[in-house]
Scaffold this motif. Sequence first.
Motif: not given
Length: 132
Positions: A66-79, A83-86, A91-94, A101-107
């Motif tokens: 949630m912390d990383m997703a919050g930073k990403i949403s701030k960078k994209s100027k959204q409040q 789910p795409s931020h998560l 994907q960015k955090s190793s 196991r490789g990320g969240v499955p896409r819709r």
Amino acid sequence: CSGGPSEGSEAKAKKSRSSRSSRAGLLFPVSRVERQLRRGRFAERFGARAPVYLAAVLQWVTHKAMDMAGKISKKSKQQRISPSHLQMAVQKSSVLKQLLRGGVPRRHGRAVPQSQRVASPSKKKMTKSKKR
């Protein structure tokens, strides 16, 4: 006359109750994690500290994502965190990528099972072929 042996025991009985989550300093519910462990029949027995540790791990993973997703949403100027931020945070955090196991499955995408992934050749075979 006040005082006596019964008053001391009453004071001990009137201690304020505190949850295991608050005693452990966690926000995630230890009792609920324990109940799910028991219902899941993962083991016949487990220690008293197992649900506390599992709740702490779940809280840490959630906080990191949630912390990383919050930073990403701030960078994209959204409040709001979407789910795409998560997904981008995972994907960015190793660490999260390896854990999930490789990320969240896409819709719209399809998750590929591990059995269908192509195994890379071993390092020993690669070094022998390079020496020749």
